[in-house]
Motif scaffolding. Sequence first.
Motif, mmCIF file in Angstrom:
data_model
loop_
_atom_site.group_PDB
_atom_site.id
_atom_site.type_symbol
_atom_site.label_atom_id
_atom_site.label_comp_id
_atom_site.label_asym_id
_atom_site.label_seq_id
_atom_site.Cartn_x
_atom_site.Cartn_y
_atom_site.Cartn_z
ATOM 1 N N ALA A 25 0.864 -1.195 0.000
ATOM 2 C CA ALA A 25 0.000 0.000 0.000
ATOM 3 C C ALA A 25 0.886 1.226 0.000
ATOM 4 O O ALA A 25 1.409 1.627 1.038
ATOM 5 N N LEU A 57 -2.177 -1.416 -3.533
ATOM 6 C CA LEU A 57 -3.601 -1.264 -3.215
ATOM 7 C C LEU A 57 -4.021 0.196 -3.116
ATOM 8 O O LEU A 57 -5.202 0.508 -3.281
ATOM 9 N N SER A 58 -3.084 1.058 -2.835
ATOM 10 C CA SER A 58 -3.472 2.475 -2.771
ATOM 11 C C SER A 58 -3.852 2.973 -4.157
ATOM 12 O O SER A 58 -4.558 3.967 -4.280
ATOM 13 N N PRO A 61 -7.546 -0.110 -5.135
ATOM 14 C CA PRO A 61 -8.146 -0.609 -3.882
ATOM 15 C C PRO A 61 -9.094 -1.786 -4.099
ATOM 16 O O PRO A 61 -9.244 -2.626 -3.211
ATOM 17 N N ALA A 64 -8.139 -5.540 -3.337
ATOM 18 C CA ALA A 64 -7.902 -6.069 -1.986
ATOM 19 C C ALA A 64 -8.858 -7.201 -1.647
ATOM 20 O O ALA A 64 -8.497 -8.150 -0.956
ATOM 21 N N ALA A 65 -10.090 -7.104 -2.148
ATOM 22 C CA ALA A 65 -11.084 -8.095 -1.761
ATOM 23 C C ALA A 65 -10.787 -9.473 -2.353
ATOM 24 O O ALA A 65 -11.020 -10.497 -1.706
ATOM 25 N N ILE A 69 -7.179 -9.470 1.303
ATOM 26 C CA ILE A 69 -6.016 -8.840 1.892
ATOM 27 C C ILE A 69 -6.445 -7.870 2.996
ATOM 28 O O ILE A 69 -7.310 -7.018 2.791
ATOM 29 N N VAL A 72 -0.864 -5.470 5.103
ATOM 30 C CA VAL A 72 0.111 -5.232 4.037
ATOM 31 C C VAL A 72 1.478 -5.044 4.702
ATOM 32 O O VAL A 72 1.546 -4.506 5.807
ATOM 33 N N PRO A 73 2.534 -5.478 4.070
ATOM 34 C CA PRO A 73 2.523 -6.215 2.801
ATOM 35 C C PRO A 73 2.054 -7.660 2.986
ATOM 36 O O PRO A 73 2.295 -8.243 4.033
ATOM 37 N N ASP B 118 1.119 -3.910 8.649
ATOM 38 C CA ASP B 118 -0.004 -3.164 9.220
ATOM 39 C C ASP B 118 -1.292 -3.606 8.524
ATOM 40 O O ASP B 118 -1.266 -4.471 7.645
ATOM 41 N N GLU B 120 -3.274 -1.883 6.604
ATOM 42 C CA GLU B 120 -3.661 -0.910 5.585
ATOM 43 C C GLU B 120 -4.639 -1.522 4.581
ATOM 44 O O GLU B 120 -5.524 -0.849 4.069
ATOM 45 N N ILE B 124 -7.996 0.177 3.296
ATOM 46 C CA ILE B 124 -8.251 0.451 1.878
ATOM 47 C C ILE B 124 -9.586 -0.152 1.448
ATOM 48 O O ILE B 124 -10.370 0.471 0.744
ATOM 49 N N ARG B 125 -9.820 -1.368 1.928
ATOM 50 C CA ARG B 125 -11.086 -2.024 1.580
ATOM 51 C C ARG B 125 -12.271 -1.254 2.128
ATOM 52 O O ARG B 125 -13.289 -1.061 1.469
#
Lengths: 108, 577
Positions: A25, A57-58, A61, A64-65, A69, A72-73, B118, B120, B124-125
């Motif tokens: 991220a 993911l930033s 996004p 992520a699903a 996830i 991170v990482p 972390d 994150e 984000i989700r």
Amino acid sequence: MKSKAGKKRCSRAASRKWNLRLYIAGETSRSIAAVENLQALCRKYLPVDYNIEVIDLSKNPHLAAGDQILAVPTLVRRLPPPLKKIIGDLSNVERVLVGLDLCSEKTS
Amino acid sequence: MARPQRKAAEKRGIAKCRTGITGLDQIMEGGLPKGRPTLLCGGAGCGKTILAMEFLVRGAREFNEAGVFMAFEETGKELGENVASLGFDLPSLISHKKLFVDHVRVERSEIEETGEYDLEGLFIRLEAAIRRVGAKRVVLDTIESLFSSFSNTNILRAELRRLFQWLKSKGVTVVITAETGDGKLTRQGIEEYVADCVILLDHRVEEQNSIRHLRVVKYRGTTHGTSEYPFLIGVSGISVLPLSSLKLDHEASTQRISSGIPQLDAMLGGKGFYRGTSILITGAAGTGKSSMAAHFVQAACQRGERALYMASEQSRSEVIRNMRSIGIDLEPWVEQGLLQFYANRPGSFGLEKHLVTIHDLATAFNPRVVVIDPVTNFLAVGNDLEVKSMVTRLIDVFKSRHTTAMFTSLTAGDSTAESSEVGVSSLMDAWLLLRNLESNGERNRGLYVLKARGMAHSNQIREFLLTDRGVRLVDAYIGPSGLLTGSARIAQDIREQAQAAARKQQLARKNLELKQKRQTLESQIAKMRADFEMEENSVLRDVEDLELAEKDATLVRTAMGRSRQAELARSHGNGRA
């Protein structure tokens, strides 16, 4: 987390197709470390036929699903099966190798 | 007293986010803290997920606020199926972008932890989900399950703290569910991070009835109800039942409705009960309480109004059959959909469940008239105080809906005539008392209006008859030894009838006598007139005769005079010549 050297038997992976995906991220120091650690590790332990996909993911996004996830990482071993997830900056090489089934912990 | 205070608190205090859940907003004095996280904790199976889901569904449906449900335990499909029975159509809400359900699945067996990380990915989700539907409400169910997924609790705690701060900065109202354990509110001590509002749910068995309770443990920056409130999961979601919900701000109707018995209406100022009031009918066994209720229901159906009959002693078909015997046929109304029966043994489930069922029925069927026959049967489920509080809440439910409610109450024998078993008489607007009147070796039914708020009512005791054409109230006879009922009344009736007949005969006789006298008199008058006429005739004849005789005499005299004059003249002439 701690592992004593010598208790593990690590070997170069058999020559199969490897597909790894690393979720990060943003360009944080932790992300960069993870990418570097992974590359070094793959060169050393994986066969020639491997593929690393880094997903930020930033920027994406919605991805992520798919692999569920949260942390991170996260490194996801998509091939060979079964699916494996390794979270963290991959600084502990031995744990990563265990996670990738490249090391087996001695049962004795 | 309490209302202005609350209004002031709402003005000054923190902003609230209405949940739309029956009763909960009342306890929370407006709702959950807006833009802040609320912790919802409780043991397994006490309704955390449903409460949280209802918060989102009602938000979407009633307040047009989209929501995100982040499920850590169930998949979206499972959730949808679980709440479908409560009338929550998740797929429809999802397709209308009013709700987004994200299932977060973490399998610890798949995860190896190496080094620093972390959460994150979760942020984000969550952010993507919030942005996707423009969510104002977020549920995290159950975030504590992360503790079983990740072994590094230090990282987790730090990340959760960051998560809640982050959620606050997003301005979304969040509900976080957590399991209670080991005498603590949450197993992992999440309450440390979510300090604004904590709601505790609880599910326990009391006297073989399982009752769920809700308690607001903590609510920063506002006043709130502090008691333990029972709540139920009914057919239309959760209902929290605040005991003190009687706000007493129901609007009073001046409309009157018939009791179904014209003579009773006459006793109640001539027009019957006020609409939207509560009516209590007390009486011993067999005094005709159910029959009065049936009349009341029939009258409502005849007016085209919907009626709900809650029977806890007889089944639907029993009530219909028994009421036919007094000439009331309720079946057509059932077929027309105007009358609905709800027959259930009170012991079949807890008091609170009954209350919620009745409440749900009242909401779904929307009757104008309700009969609860008898309310005393609920004593089998709870003690006096509980039943009283239940009836209080029932009255509240009905009054707020402008539904006229009739409660029958069984009193033990005739001894407790003026006290209702459940001690609710003071809550009622009208109270009819049915009594057994024993005299002359028989039992008869008597009715009187003990109270009827806001109307002039008869103070008379009426005899109450169950005939094959329904209930009939008969004027009571007050004899020398008190009220005459039953056969004594009938005997009195017959006596009076006999006296009346005798009087009538006498009158007829007198009339006849008079007539005869008149006839006699008239015949006498006729005879006298005839005599008189006869006499008159003879007198007239005499007068005529006399007059004739007089005329004759005159004639004679004239003739004689003339003849004398002639002789005189002749003698005079002879002498001169």
